[in-house]
Scaffold this motif. Sequence first.
Motif, mmCIF file in Angstrom:
data_model
loop_
_atom_site.group_PDB
_atom_site.id
_atom_site.type_symbol
_atom_site.label_atom_id
_atom_site.label_comp_id
_atom_site.label_asym_id
_atom_site.label_seq_id
_atom_site.Cartn_x
_atom_site.Cartn_y
_atom_site.Cartn_z
ATOM 1 N N ASP A 143 -2.600 -1.747 -22.265
ATOM 2 C CA ASP A 143 -1.580 -1.307 -21.377
ATOM 3 C C ASP A 143 -1.014 -2.702 -20.434
ATOM 4 O OD1 ASP A 143 -1.520 1.402 -21.887
ATOM 5 O OD2 ASP A 143 -3.366 1.563 -20.779
ATOM 6 N N VAL A 152 -2.984 -1.141 -15.134
ATOM 7 C CA VAL A 152 -2.021 -0.444 -14.991
ATOM 8 C C VAL A 152 -2.558 0.965 -16.258
ATOM 9 C CG1 VAL A 152 -0.125 -1.753 -14.239
ATOM 10 C CG2 VAL A 152 -0.585 -1.563 -16.635
ATOM 11 N N LYS A 154 -5.688 3.545 -17.529
ATOM 12 C CA LYS A 154 -6.522 4.635 -17.213
ATOM 13 C C LYS A 154 -7.773 4.041 -16.112
ATOM 14 C CE LYS A 154 -6.499 8.190 -20.362
ATOM 15 N NZ LYS A 154 -6.782 8.140 -22.145
ATOM 16 N N GLN A 157 -5.769 3.211 -12.896
ATOM 17 C CA GLN A 157 -5.448 4.439 -12.038
ATOM 18 C C GLN A 157 -6.620 4.771 -11.260
ATOM 19 O OE1 GLN A 157 -4.180 7.703 -14.878
ATOM 20 N NE2 GLN A 157 -2.577 6.459 -15.389
ATOM 21 N N ASN A 160 -6.698 2.454 -8.446
ATOM 22 C CA ASN A 160 -5.835 2.803 -7.242
ATOM 23 C C ASN A 160 -6.423 3.612 -6.577
ATOM 24 O OD1 ASN A 160 -3.790 0.952 -8.438
ATOM 25 N ND2 ASN A 160 -2.762 2.788 -9.360
ATOM 26 N N ASN A 161 -7.035 4.774 -7.159
ATOM 27 C CA ASN A 161 -7.621 5.709 -6.131
ATOM 28 C C ASN A 161 -8.671 5.162 -5.333
ATOM 29 O OD1 ASN A 161 -5.974 7.834 -7.467
ATOM 30 N ND2 ASN A 161 -7.536 8.415 -9.150
ATOM 31 N N ARG A 170 -2.119 0.012 -2.788
ATOM 32 C CA ARG A 170 -2.192 -1.176 -3.986
ATOM 33 C C ARG A 170 -1.666 -2.332 -3.662
ATOM 34 N NH1 ARG A 170 -3.059 -1.394 -10.328
ATOM 35 N NH2 ARG A 170 -1.912 -3.251 -10.508
#
Length: 287
Positions: A143, A152, A154, A157, A160-161, A170
């Motif tokens: 990705d 960017v 999985k 993500q 980011n969490n 972020r």
Amino acid sequence: MQGEAETRVRAWVEYYRDIGVHDFYRRGEPAQQAASEAEAVTATPDAAVESGRPFVNETPSAPPIVETILVPPVKLISFNELAPVPQDAIPAAEREAALRAIQQEIGDCTRCPLAYAGRHKIVFGDGAATARLMFVGEGPGADEDAQGIPFVGKAGQLLNNMIGAMGLARAEVYIANIVKCRPPGNRVPEPAEANTCSQFLLRQIDVVRPEVVVALGATAATYLLGVKQSLSSLRGRWHGCRGAKLAVTYHPAFLLRDPRQKAEAWKDLQMVMRELGLTPPTPKKNA
Ligand code: URA
């Protein structure tokens, strides 16, 4: 037409020539004979360099050819040892331009074999040029290679969490990787690839001047610190990296595979939060 294997071997040859190694293979010696002299490795030239054993390039269409790599083993060098830390920080207002200048210097990079290994986009870095906190991962995945932005997919993500759980956005942190080009099949970057790319990551760190660097996973920790140790022995304490404090935690991709370790990763992030004086966001009350 050149096959893929041939292109890769050529890239390695050119890479070693670039670093001043010209006389590093013998051609035409039957693999069996040389292999009986010394146990040969067939994985990659870098594996041969590390082991000091000959690299056997076996192509299905031709008899095996032995390439005896004479270069000295690639030594792990910490980012602190690579170059002195500049005494003066770049003024905050000039940091974005300084990062752009590094990116321009990288250009359409062909300095290491990853340039020939199916890369689409060079993944430079993402985030605030004045960030107090910097995350360093291993290398772009599919990705990231498609979009040219780190983390960017999985794993991104989840990262980011993790950043959100620390009470940050972020856009407030800076994110980069040990290598800027996707290793084929998402394999771990070879030492020669990481060493080639390190000059740029080092300068990104020196421009941003984060207070804390978080190494995501063993590969980032190994190359930033110049030591090959288990992740568990490196976690839970502070290390140093170019004037910043460095913490080691699990790579988000590993946490996706083994979510039970998320609690351990959270301990690492809490150590970082204490250092930066961050408090987690208060949970929203139900209306
Ligand atoms: N894994 C990494 O180490 N870096 C990325 O950018 C994406 C996934």
